[in-house]
Scaffold this motif. Structure first.
Motif, mmCIF file in Angstrom:
data_model
loop_
_atom_site.group_PDB
_atom_site.id
_atom_site.type_symbol
_atom_site.label_atom_id
_atom_site.label_comp_id
_atom_site.label_asym_id
_atom_site.label_seq_id
_atom_site.Cartn_x
_atom_site.Cartn_y
_atom_site.Cartn_z
ATOM 1 N N VAL A 7 0.842 -1.190 0.000
ATOM 2 C CA VAL A 7 0.000 0.000 0.000
ATOM 3 C C VAL A 7 0.884 1.249 0.000
ATOM 4 C CG1 VAL A 7 -1.808 1.254 1.233
ATOM 5 C CG2 VAL A 7 -1.770 -1.242 1.290
ATOM 6 N N LEU A 8 0.631 2.130 -0.933
ATOM 7 C CA LEU A 8 1.274 3.436 -0.981
ATOM 8 C C LEU A 8 0.225 4.445 -0.534
ATOM 9 C CD1 LEU A 8 3.693 5.241 -1.895
ATOM 10 C CD2 LEU A 8 2.572 5.371 -4.117
ATOM 11 N N SER A 9 0.486 5.141 0.570
ATOM 12 C CA SER A 9 -0.519 6.051 1.121
ATOM 13 C C SER A 9 0.100 7.408 1.432
ATOM 14 C CB SER A 9 -1.145 5.461 2.387
ATOM 15 O OG SER A 9 -0.180 5.293 3.377
ATOM 16 N N ASP A 10 -0.775 8.414 1.516
ATOM 17 C CA ASP A 10 -0.342 9.752 1.911
ATOM 18 C C ASP A 10 -0.114 9.789 3.411
ATOM 19 O OD1 ASP A 10 -0.545 10.761 -0.666
ATOM 20 O OD2 ASP A 10 -2.618 11.409 -0.397
ATOM 21 N N VAL A 11 0.873 10.564 3.835
ATOM 22 C CA VAL A 11 1.105 10.783 5.255
ATOM 23 C C VAL A 11 0.294 12.007 5.646
ATOM 24 C CG1 VAL A 11 2.808 11.389 7.004
ATOM 25 C CG2 VAL A 11 3.402 9.784 5.173
ATOM 26 N N GLU A 38 8.430 -12.143 -1.348
ATOM 27 C CA GLU A 38 9.525 -11.620 -2.156
ATOM 28 C C GLU A 38 9.028 -10.596 -3.166
ATOM 29 O OE1 GLU A 38 8.994 -15.020 -1.863
ATOM 30 O OE2 GLU A 38 10.454 -15.262 -0.248
ATOM 31 N N ALA A 39 7.906 -10.902 -3.824
ATOM 32 C CA ALA A 39 7.330 -9.960 -4.792
ATOM 33 C C ALA A 39 6.865 -8.689 -4.082
ATOM 34 C CB ALA A 39 6.169 -10.606 -5.533
ATOM 35 N N ALA A 40 6.262 -8.838 -2.902
ATOM 36 C CA ALA A 40 5.806 -7.672 -2.143
ATOM 37 C C ALA A 40 6.989 -6.791 -1.754
ATOM 38 C CB ALA A 40 5.046 -8.122 -0.900
ATOM 39 N N ASP A 41 8.095 -7.398 -1.350
ATOM 40 C CA ASP A 41 9.278 -6.621 -0.976
ATOM 41 C C ASP A 41 9.874 -5.886 -2.171
ATOM 42 O OD1 ASP A 41 9.070 -7.334 1.679
ATOM 43 O OD2 ASP A 41 10.525 -8.989 1.517
ATOM 44 N N ARG A 42 9.846 -6.516 -3.347
ATOM 45 C CA ARG A 42 10.381 -5.847 -4.550
ATOM 46 C C ARG A 42 9.515 -4.658 -4.955
ATOM 47 N NH1 ARG A 42 12.730 -9.610 -9.084
ATOM 48 N NH2 ARG A 42 13.346 -7.542 -9.724
ATOM 49 N N ILE A 43 8.203 -4.826 -4.885
ATOM 50 C CA ILE A 43 7.295 -3.726 -5.213
ATOM 51 C C ILE A 43 7.447 -2.599 -4.202
ATOM 52 C CG2 ILE A 43 4.864 -3.065 -5.402
ATOM 53 C CD1 ILE A 43 4.403 -5.989 -6.449
ATOM 54 N N ALA A 44 7.541 -2.959 -2.914
ATOM 55 C CA ALA A 44 7.727 -1.948 -1.869
ATOM 56 C C ALA A 44 9.030 -1.184 -2.087
ATOM 57 C CB ALA A 44 7.714 -2.597 -0.495
ATOM 58 N N GLY A 45 10.080 -1.887 -2.488
ATOM 59 C CA GLY A 45 11.356 -1.228 -2.774
ATOM 60 C C GLY A 45 11.246 -0.223 -3.911
ATOM 61 N N PHE A 47 8.452 1.357 -4.764
ATOM 62 C CA PHE A 47 7.690 2.487 -4.230
ATOM 63 C C PHE A 47 8.565 3.388 -3.361
ATOM 64 C CE2 PHE A 47 3.217 0.363 -4.369
ATOM 65 C CZ PHE A 47 3.074 0.765 -5.684
ATOM 66 N N MET A 48 9.480 2.782 -2.590
ATOM 67 C CA MET A 48 10.332 3.569 -1.695
ATOM 68 C C MET A 48 11.317 4.456 -2.449
ATOM 69 S SD MET A 48 11.047 1.240 1.633
ATOM 70 C CE MET A 48 10.832 -0.432 1.060
ATOM 71 N N VAL A 60 5.016 3.601 2.537
ATOM 72 C CA VAL A 60 4.783 2.287 1.943
ATOM 73 C C VAL A 60 4.567 1.295 3.080
ATOM 74 C CG1 VAL A 60 5.756 0.466 0.507
ATOM 75 C CG2 VAL A 60 6.264 2.860 -0.005
ATOM 76 N N LYS A 61 3.531 0.465 2.935
ATOM 77 C CA LYS A 61 3.221 -0.562 3.933
ATOM 78 C C LYS A 61 3.077 -1.898 3.221
ATOM 79 C CE LYS A 61 0.386 2.861 6.178
ATOM 80 N NZ LYS A 61 -0.966 3.278 6.449
ATOM 81 N N VAL A 62 3.617 -2.956 3.820
ATOM 82 C CA VAL A 62 3.408 -4.319 3.336
ATOM 83 C C VAL A 62 2.554 -5.012 4.386
ATOM 84 C CG1 VAL A 62 4.478 -6.513 2.712
ATOM 85 C CG2 VAL A 62 5.594 -4.354 2.089
#
Length: 76
Positions: A7-11, A38-45, A47-48, A60-62
């Motif tokens: 999840v990509l969210s506004d702060v 593993e896929a979630a971590d790659r997507i989160a990376g 986004f970061m 970013v939240k997993v």
């Protein structure tokens, strides 16, 4: 089977000393579902690496969903 949401969210600004995501969740910009960590971590990376995340305006939240459902005992 455990699935993961990235999840990509506004702060939002801090209004109270405690944050309650269930009562007042942050606005979501993007949500991606995966079946592996593993896929979630790659997507989160990926986004970061975005400028808004690096500037602290988005986060970013997993989140694991469906964890433990198969391990529960059914009692009538």
């Amino acid at each position: 089977m455990t699935r993961f949401l990235v999840v990509l969210s506004d702060v939002r600004p801090v209004e109270t000393p405690t944050r309650d995501e269930r009562a007042r969740p942050e606005r979501r910009r993007q949500v991606v579902g995966t079946s592996s960590r593993e896929a979630a971590d790659r997507i989160a990376g990926a986004f970061m690496a975005l400028g808004m995340v690096r500037a602290g305006r988005q986060r970013v939240k997993v989140i694991a969903v469906g964890r433990g459902r198969g391990n529960r005992l059914h009692r009538p």
